[in-house]
Design a protein around this motif. Structure first.
Motif, mmCIF file in Angstrom:
data_model
loop_
_atom_site.group_PDB
_atom_site.id
_atom_site.type_symbol
_atom_site.label_atom_id
_atom_site.label_comp_id
_atom_site.label_asym_id
_atom_site.label_seq_id
_atom_site.Cartn_x
_atom_site.Cartn_y
_atom_site.Cartn_z
ATOM 1 N N CYS A 199 0.928 -1.188 -0.052
ATOM 2 C CA CYS A 199 0.097 0.117 0.148
ATOM 3 C C CYS A 199 0.956 1.286 0.025
ATOM 4 O O CYS A 199 1.871 1.194 0.690
ATOM 5 C CB CYS A 199 -1.021 0.037 1.300
ATOM 6 N N CYS B 43 1.290 3.412 8.107
ATOM 7 C CA CYS B 43 1.082 1.965 7.465
ATOM 8 C C CYS B 43 0.996 1.068 8.819
ATOM 9 O O CYS B 43 1.235 1.595 9.752
ATOM 10 C CB CYS B 43 2.259 1.733 6.576
ATOM 11 N N HIS C 103 -8.161 -6.881 2.949
ATOM 12 C CA HIS C 103 -7.196 -5.760 2.533
ATOM 13 C C HIS C 103 -6.906 -6.021 1.148
ATOM 14 O O HIS C 103 -6.830 -7.144 0.309
ATOM 15 C CB HIS C 103 -5.909 -6.289 3.147
ATOM 16 N N SER C 104 -6.684 -4.926 0.562
ATOM 17 C CA SER C 104 -6.594 -4.643 -0.937
ATOM 18 C C SER C 104 -4.944 -4.866 -1.256
ATOM 19 O O SER C 104 -4.443 -5.033 -2.394
ATOM 20 C CB SER C 104 -7.272 -3.560 -1.481
ATOM 21 N N CYS C 105 -4.091 -4.396 -0.205
ATOM 22 C CA CYS C 105 -2.644 -4.297 -0.174
ATOM 23 C C CYS C 105 -2.006 -4.289 1.117
ATOM 24 O O CYS C 105 -2.752 -4.448 2.173
ATOM 25 C CB CYS C 105 -2.447 -3.118 -1.158
ATOM 26 N N GLU D 196 -2.149 -2.160 5.172
ATOM 27 C CA GLU D 196 -3.563 -1.504 5.893
ATOM 28 C C GLU D 196 -4.222 -2.350 6.675
ATOM 29 O O GLU D 196 -3.979 -3.366 6.656
ATOM 30 C CB GLU D 196 -4.385 -0.917 4.645
#
Length: 327
Positions: free
Chosen positions: A19, A91, A173-175, A178
């Motif tokens: 991210c 982060c 989570h997309s990345c 995060e």
């Protein structure tokens, strides 16, 4: 240019899955204020926990409920506020499992707080509306049982709310870097009902009844009319004490609802009608209630101010200090 882009990533060594570093929704001074609030919340609620646990005279059913609420507020200051600040301003390097644990606690602790407030409302309702049977109906053993059941139910509820823990902790989570939560829309509706509408209805209904009875009792005392004529009736002095306790805990409930309503109003609206700058303050505002509760104690409860003095001066370490008269 590529090096600059990598510098903006949480994990530069994994550019395809990392991210980007988030932009803080608050100025740096606001972030510092939030951390200060977290520290103050921990310190003040720790005083409440020590006071009610240590001084035997404070081991009343009502104070047991206040102790449970203080434990919840203490955990908010110790865990939830710092984790929320970290989640929004930097982060997430603590991993998916820690993120899932935070998600569980962020559901468990507020849920238990709401229903402890309900128990406090029930306690005041019985004390004002049925004072003759208060000591037999509301005992320390029963209150402790209710508190334990409240925390146990909130624990089960949080596992249902975050159903992918611990088998798929990072599914939302997309990345990497995060910490976000995925919840079933049906469960979100259940949360609104069980954590907001139902307890709010119960609290308001009980306190409207308490308020009506308290007003009638206050008028009776002012006009020197004996409201209860039975042989074991409650004295006007005892009534006055109960009315004061109802007022104090009423303030506690009102402040709680003031912090609770914006959060759930935002949830109901889905953020459609609020600017992002305001939305970023919704959760901290909800958690801020945990800092306000001890301040309410300081202004409304003389025993809290006395306990602070005894703790700061280390007099509680002296033998027999638990027997000190606090009232």
């Amino acid at each position: 240019m590529e090096d600059e882009d990598r510098a903006e990533l949480c994990f530069p060594q994994f550019p395809n899955t990392s991210c980007r570093k988030p932009m803080s929704p608050w100025p740096e001074t606001v972030t510092i204020v939030f951390y200060s609030i977290s520290l103050i919340t921990v310190a003040l609620n720790l005083v409440i926990i020590i006071s009610i646990s240590h001084f035997r005279q404070l081991h009343t059913p009502t104070n047991i409920l206040l102790l449970s609420l203080a434990v919840s507020d203490f955990l908010v200051g110790l865990v939830l506020i710092p984790a929320e600040i970290l989640r929004k301003t930097s982060c997430w390097f603590l991993g998916d499992y820690v993120c899932s644990v935070y998600a569980l606690l962020s559901t468990n602790i507020p849920f238990s707080s709401v229903w402890i407030i309900v128990l406090i409302s029930v306690d005041r309702y019985v004390a004002i509306c049925d004072p003759l049977h208060y000591t037999t109906k509301v005992t320390r053993r029963r209150v402790k049982l209710c508190v334990c059941l409240c925390w146990l139910c909130s624990l089960f509820y949080s596992f249902l709310y975050i159903k992918d823990f611990p088998t798929q902790p990072g599914r939302a989570h997309s990345c990497n870097g995060e910490c976000v939560f995925f919840c079933d829309p049906i469960l979100l509706i259940n949360d609104l009902v069980l954590s907001f509408f139902v307890p709010l209805t119960v609290i308001v209904a009980l306190y409207l009844r308490v308020f009506a009875v308290a007003v009638s009792q206050a008028r009776a005392m002012r006009s020197h009319i004996t409201a209860v004529t039975l042989q074991h009736s409650v004295t006007p002095k005892a009534k006055k004490s109960e009315l004061k306790a109802a007022r104090n805990l009423g303030v506690l409930v009102v402040v709680f609802l003031m912090c609770l309503c914006p959060y759930y109003s935002f949830a109901i609206a889905g953020g459609t009608f609020l600017p992002p700058s305001f939305a970023s303050f919704i959760v901290p505002m909800y958690y801020f209630n945990s800092s306000l509760n001890p301040v309410i104690y300081a202004f409304l409860y003389p025993w809290f101010r006395k306990a602070v003095k005894l703790i700061v001066t280390l007099q509680i370490l002296q033998p027999g200090s638990c027997e000190i008269n606090m009232l």
